[in-house]
Write a protein that holds these residues in place. Structure first.
Motif, PDB file in Angstrom:
ATOM      1  N   ALA A  12       0.853  -1.196   0.000  1.00  0.00           N
ATOM      2  CA  ALA A  12       0.000   0.000   0.000  1.00  0.00           C
ATOM      3  C   ALA A  12       0.882   1.237   0.000  1.00  0.00           C
ATOM      4  O   ALA A  12       2.008   1.212   0.486  1.00  0.00           O
ATOM      5  N   GLU A  13       0.329   2.306  -0.557  1.00  0.00           N
ATOM      6  CA  GLU A  13       1.084   3.551  -0.645  1.00  0.00           C
ATOM      7  C   GLU A  13       0.565   4.556   0.372  1.00  0.00           C
ATOM      8  O   GLU A  13      -0.607   4.939   0.341  1.00  0.00           O
ATOM      9  N   LEU A  14       1.441   4.960   1.294  1.00  0.00           N
ATOM     10  CA  LEU A  14       1.077   6.001   2.251  1.00  0.00           C
ATOM     11  C   LEU A  14       1.073   7.335   1.534  1.00  0.00           C
ATOM     12  O   LEU A  14       1.956   7.619   0.726  1.00  0.00           O
TER      13      LEU A  14
ATOM     14  N   GLY B  35       2.807   7.586  11.136  1.00  0.00           N
ATOM     15  CA  GLY B  35       2.910   7.027  12.481  1.00  0.00           C
ATOM     16  C   GLY B  35       2.097   5.759  12.582  1.00  0.00           C
ATOM     17  O   GLY B  35       1.207   5.499  11.771  1.00  0.00           O
ATOM     18  N   ILE B  36       2.402   4.960  13.584  1.00  0.00           N
ATOM     19  CA  ILE B  36       1.654   3.731  13.857  1.00  0.00           C
ATOM     20  C   ILE B  36       0.975   3.889  15.209  1.00  0.00           C
ATOM     21  O   ILE B  36       1.628   4.172  16.210  1.00  0.00           O
ATOM     22  N   SER B  37      -0.342   3.726  15.218  1.00  0.00           N
ATOM     23  CA  SER B  37      -1.135   3.816  16.446  1.00  0.00           C
ATOM     24  C   SER B  37      -1.925   2.530  16.607  1.00  0.00           C
ATOM     25  O   SER B  37      -2.098   1.773  15.647  1.00  0.00           O
ATOM     26  N   LEU B  38      -2.420   2.287  17.797  1.00  0.00           N
ATOM     27  CA  LEU B  38      -3.329   1.179  18.047  1.00  0.00           C
ATOM     28  C   LEU B  38      -4.703   1.753  18.352  1.00  0.00           C
ATOM     29  O   LEU B  38      -4.819   2.714  19.116  1.00  0.00           O
TER      30      LEU B  38
ATOM     31  N   PHE C 292      -5.820   0.446   7.964  1.00  0.00           N
ATOM     32  CA  PHE C 292      -6.415  -0.260   9.096  1.00  0.00           C
ATOM     33  C   PHE C 292      -6.032  -1.730   9.000  1.00  0.00           C
ATOM     34  O   PHE C 292      -6.416  -2.420   8.051  1.00  0.00           O
ATOM     35  N   ILE C 293      -5.278  -2.200   9.987  1.00  0.00           N
ATOM     36  CA  ILE C 293      -4.734  -3.559   9.986  1.00  0.00           C
ATOM     37  C   ILE C 293      -5.253  -4.270  11.235  1.00  0.00           C
ATOM     38  O   ILE C 293      -4.803  -3.987  12.356  1.00  0.00           O
TER      39      ILE C 293
ATOM     40  N   ALA D  49      -4.009  -2.074  14.297  1.00  0.00           N
ATOM     41  CA  ALA D  49      -2.863  -1.188  14.087  1.00  0.00           C
ATOM     42  C   ALA D  49      -3.296  -0.244  12.963  1.00  0.00           C
ATOM     43  O   ALA D  49      -3.867  -0.677  11.961  1.00  0.00           O
ATOM     44  N   VAL D  50      -3.046   1.038  13.153  1.00  0.00           N
ATOM     45  CA  VAL D  50      -3.421   2.040  12.155  1.00  0.00           C
ATOM     46  C   VAL D  50      -2.175   2.832  11.783  1.00  0.00           C
ATOM     47  O   VAL D  50      -1.469   3.343  12.657  1.00  0.00           O
ATOM     48  N   VAL D  51      -1.910   2.886  10.488  1.00  0.00           N
ATOM     49  CA  VAL D  51      -0.783   3.665   9.978  1.00  0.00           C
ATOM     50  C   VAL D  51      -1.382   4.879   9.279  1.00  0.00           C
ATOM     51  O   VAL D  51      -2.115   4.738   8.300  1.00  0.00           O
TER      52      VAL D  51
END
Length: 161
Positions: free
Chosen positions: A43-45, A53-56, A81-82, A136-138
Motif C-alpha cells: 500500500a502507498e502512504l 505514524g503507527i497507532s493502536l 487499518f490492519i 494497528a493504524v498507519v
C-alpha cells in the motif's frame, strides 16, 4: 431508510478509494531461511504536512445491519487499518460529491485482509465485526487538524450483501 449491501472485499472493488492489503499468490521474497514469506510494499502512504505514524485503535464490536449516520475523511493523509485479530471488518467508502459523500458502498473484509483508505476519501467509522476490536493504524501524525465529518439527514442501513 435506504439499504446498502455489504459485499465481500475484493481487489479492484475499492479502486480509486482504498487499497486492499492481503497476502495473495506467492510472496515477493522468502526470508528467515525460507520460513517466512514477505509480501512487499502492498500500500502507498499518502501524507501531507506531517509524518507517518503507527497507532493502536481499540473499538467496540459491531454487527450487521449497521446504522450509517456519519462519514469522515482525512484531507492530509491516508489511513491503513490492519486488524490484530483474525476477523473481518466493515469498510464503508464514498466518492466526494461537492464536498460531501456520494452514495456509500460497503465491503466486508475476510480474515487476513487490511485496508488502506486513500487521502481525502469519505469513509465510515472503524467497524470490526468480531474479534478483539484491536487494530494497528498507519496514518498521518501531526499537531494540526486532519478530520472532516459529514452527518446524513437520513441514516443508511448497511446489510449483508
Amino acid at each position: 431508510m435506504e439499504k446498502i449491501p455489504a459485499l465481500p472485499a475484493r481487489r479492484g472493488a475499492m479502486s480509486g478509494l482504498a487499497e486492499l492489503i492481503e497476502c495473495t499468490g506467492e510472496p515477493d521474497k522468502l526470508i528467515n531461511k525460507g520460513l517466512c514469506g514477505r509480501f512487499h510494499d502492498l500500500a502507498e502512504l499518502d501524507i501531507v504536512d506531517g509524518k507517518p505514524g503507527i497507532s493502536l485503535f481499540k473499538s467496540e464490536i459491531f454487527s450487521l445491519p449497521f446504522r450509517l449516520e456519519m462519514m469522515e475523511r482525512h484531507p492530509l493523509g491516508s489511513q491503513a487499518f490492519i486488524p490484530m485479530s483474525d476477523e473481518g471488518f466493515l469498510v464503508v467508502l464514498a466518492e466526494d460529491e461537492n464536498g460531501r459523500p456520494g452514495m456509500p458502498r460497503a465491503f466486508v473484509t475476510a480474515p487476513g485482509q487490511a485496508v488502506n483508505i486513500g487521502r481525502n476519501v469519505w469513509h465510515g467509522v472503524l467497524t470490526p465485526l468480531g474479534g478483539s476490536g484491536l487494530f494497528a493504524v498507519v496514518d498521518r501524525v501531526s499537531d494540526g487538524p486532519n478530520l472532516e465529518e459529514h452527518w446524513f439527514d437520513t441514516a443508511f442501513e448497511v446489510v449483508k450483501g
